[in-house]
Design a protein around this motif. Structure first.
Motif, PDB file in Angstrom:
ATOM      1  N   MET A   1       1.315  74.700  14.993  1.00 56.34           N
ATOM      2  CA  MET A   1       1.908  73.850  16.022  1.00 56.34           C
ATOM      3  C   MET A   1       2.628  72.687  15.348  1.00 56.34           C
ATOM      4  N   LYS A   2       3.819  72.422  15.814  1.00 63.05           N
ATOM      5  CA  LYS A   2       4.599  71.291  15.320  1.00 63.05           C
ATOM      6  C   LYS A   2       4.479  70.137  16.315  1.00 63.05           C
ATOM      7  N   LEU A   3       4.536  68.920  15.799  1.00 62.87           N
ATOM      8  CA  LEU A   3       4.544  67.705  16.609  1.00 62.87           C
ATOM      9  C   LEU A   3       5.913  67.069  16.434  1.00 62.87           C
ATOM     10  N   ILE A   4       6.619  66.872  17.553  1.00 63.42           N
ATOM     11  CA  ILE A   4       7.970  66.333  17.511  1.00 63.42           C
ATOM     12  C   ILE A   4       7.991  64.996  18.233  1.00 63.42           C
ATOM     13  N   LEU A   5       8.432  63.940  17.548  1.00 69.69           N
ATOM     14  CA  LEU A   5       8.651  62.638  18.169  1.00 69.69           C
ATOM     15  C   LEU A   5      10.110  62.606  18.614  1.00 69.69           C
ATOM     16  N   SER A   6      10.334  62.427  19.907  1.00 69.40           N
ATOM     17  CA  SER A   6      11.674  62.508  20.479  1.00 69.40           C
ATOM     18  C   SER A   6      11.992  61.209  21.214  1.00 69.40           C
ATOM     19  N   ARG A   7      12.998  60.467  20.689  1.00 67.33           N
ATOM     20  CA  ARG A   7      13.385  59.209  21.317  1.00 67.33           C
ATOM     21  C   ARG A   7      14.115  59.492  22.619  1.00 67.33           C
ATOM     22  N   LYS A   8      13.737  58.779  23.666  1.00 66.28           N
ATOM     23  CA  LYS A   8      14.350  58.946  24.979  1.00 66.28           C
ATOM     24  C   LYS A   8      14.674  57.578  25.555  1.00 66.28           C
ATOM     25  N   GLY A   9      15.667  57.546  26.431  1.00 64.02           N
ATOM     26  CA  GLY A   9      16.024  56.319  27.123  1.00 64.02           C
ATOM     27  C   GLY A   9      16.958  55.445  26.313  1.00 64.02           C
ATOM     28  N   PHE A  10      17.238  54.275  26.866  1.00 66.77           N
ATOM     29  CA  PHE A  10      18.159  53.324  26.244  1.00 66.77           C
ATOM     30  C   PHE A  10      17.706  52.987  24.826  1.00 66.77           C
ATOM     31  N   SER A  12      19.631  50.702  21.118  1.00 63.52           N
ATOM     32  CA  SER A  12      20.630  49.680  20.800  1.00 63.52           C
ATOM     33  C   SER A  12      22.056  50.203  20.916  1.00 63.52           C
ATOM     34  N   ALA A  13      22.274  51.506  20.767  1.00 61.72           N
ATOM     35  CA  ALA A  13      23.617  52.075  20.894  1.00 61.72           C
ATOM     36  C   ALA A  13      23.867  52.644  22.287  1.00 61.72           C
ATOM     37  N   ALA A  14      22.926  53.388  22.822  1.00 61.83           N
ATOM     38  CA  ALA A  14      23.072  54.042  24.131  1.00 61.83           C
ATOM     39  C   ALA A  14      22.388  53.185  25.191  1.00 61.83           C
ATOM     40  N   GLY A  15      23.157  52.376  25.888  1.00 64.31           N
ATOM     41  CA  GLY A  15      22.618  51.458  26.890  1.00 64.31           C
ATOM     42  C   GLY A  15      22.563  50.037  26.396  1.00 64.31           C
ATOM     43  N   GLY A  16      22.147  49.856  25.142  1.00 63.99           N
ATOM     44  CA  GLY A  16      22.209  48.556  24.501  1.00 63.99           C
ATOM     45  C   GLY A  16      21.082  47.589  24.785  1.00 63.99           C
ATOM     46  N   VAL A  17      20.155  47.936  25.669  1.00 66.79           N
ATOM     47  CA  VAL A  17      19.031  47.060  26.008  1.00 66.79           C
ATOM     48  C   VAL A  17      17.767  47.915  26.124  1.00 66.79           C
ATOM     49  N   PRO A  18      16.584  47.284  26.063  1.00 70.10           N
ATOM     50  CA  PRO A  18      15.354  48.062  26.236  1.00 70.10           C
ATOM     51  C   PRO A  18      15.196  48.579  27.665  1.00 70.10           C
ATOM     52  N   SER A  19      14.462  49.672  27.790  1.00 66.41           N
ATOM     53  CA  SER A  19      14.025  50.114  29.113  1.00 66.41           C
ATOM     54  C   SER A  19      12.971  49.132  29.617  1.00 66.41           C
ATOM     55  N   PRO A  20      12.820  49.008  30.940  1.00 66.89           N
ATOM     56  CA  PRO A  20      11.922  47.984  31.473  1.00 66.89           C
ATOM     57  C   PRO A  20      10.462  48.421  31.582  1.00 66.89           C
ATOM     58  N   PHE A 115       7.463  61.799  23.703  1.00 66.22           N
ATOM     59  CA  PHE A 115       8.631  60.973  23.959  1.00 66.22           C
ATOM     60  C   PHE A 115       8.279  59.522  23.675  1.00 66.22           C
ATOM     61  N   PHE A 116       9.197  58.838  22.991  1.00 66.14           N
ATOM     62  CA  PHE A 116       9.004  57.409  22.754  1.00 66.14           C
ATOM     63  C   PHE A 116      10.299  56.689  23.063  1.00 66.14           C
ATOM     64  N   GLY A 117      10.187  55.396  23.301  1.00 59.21           N
ATOM     65  CA  GLY A 117      11.364  54.609  23.609  1.00 59.21           C
ATOM     66  C   GLY A 117      11.126  53.131  23.393  1.00 59.21           C
ATOM     67  N   TRP A 118      12.199  52.387  23.566  1.00 51.95           N
ATOM     68  CA  TRP A 118      12.241  50.937  23.392  1.00 51.95           C
ATOM     69  C   TRP A 118      12.050  50.307  24.770  1.00 51.95           C
ATOM     70  N   PHE A 119      11.028  49.463  24.914  1.00 53.87           N
ATOM     71  CA  PHE A 119      10.676  48.855  26.196  1.00 53.87           C
ATOM     72  C   PHE A 119      10.439  47.356  26.042  1.00 53.87           C
ATOM     73  N   ARG A 120      10.593  46.658  27.173  1.00 52.66           N
ATOM     74  CA  ARG A 120      10.297  45.216  27.228  1.00 52.66           C
ATOM     75  C   ARG A 120       9.968  44.851  28.671  1.00 52.66           C
ATOM     76  N   HIS A 139       8.015  49.592  21.002  1.00 50.49           N
ATOM     77  CA  HIS A 139       8.326  51.017  20.916  1.00 50.49           C
ATOM     78  C   HIS A 139       7.057  51.734  21.392  1.00 50.49           C
ATOM     79  N   VAL A 140       7.210  52.499  22.488  1.00 52.65           N
ATOM     80  CA  VAL A 140       6.063  53.031  23.219  1.00 52.65           C
ATOM     81  C   VAL A 140       6.170  54.545  23.332  1.00 52.65           C
TER      82      VAL A 140
END
Length: 143
Positions: A1-10, A12-20, A115-120, A139-140
């Protein structure tokens, strides 16, 4: 089994701000801006848990993105985000370079995506949404 960390959501380039992170602690991963094409989804179409996503996006991007801007909903996990046909199932799908990369790595059935992403944290302020002053960027892993 492989474990894949996949960035999702806004980011710094796509959207430019953290997800809420909402005042009640819920995470809302903002779909990245997508290419405009006939029938594409727009932020004004999306209402996870009854929350108009366009209002969040407009406030947090200070009007750079709004209801009419196209959104790329990937992954599509929340049944409340859009009206659904009977039998709807969640969807995660890659295309182009991302899909080819997963194929080259031999990713397939039985592998685990996190799935992980940038949040604030955010708050209501002057009839709109803003980031809580001094709140840290996080990063959550969220799905």
């Amino acid at each position: 089994m492989k474990l894949i960390l996949s960035r999702k959501g806004f980011d710094s380039a796509a959207g430019g701000v953290p997800s809420p992170i909402l005042p009640d602690g819920r995470l809302v991963s903002l779909p990245i801006p997508g290419g405009a094409y006939p029938g594409c989804l727009r932020y004004g179409d999306l209402t996870p848990a009854g929350l108009p996503l366009a209002n969040l996006v407009r406030g947090l991007t200070r009007g750079r993105l709004g209801a009419r801007d196209p959104a790329h909903l990937d992954p599509d996990l929340d049944p409340t985000t859009l009206p659904r046909a009977a039998g709807w199932r969640p969807l995660f799908g890659q295309a182009g370079a991302a899909e080819r990369h997963l194929q080259r790595m031999g990713v397939g059935s039985g592998d685990l995506f996190l799935f992980f992403g940038w949040f604030r944290r955010i708050e209501r302020h002057a009839r709109t949404w803003r980031y809580v002053p001094g709140a840290p960027d996080l990063h959550v892993i969220w799905g």
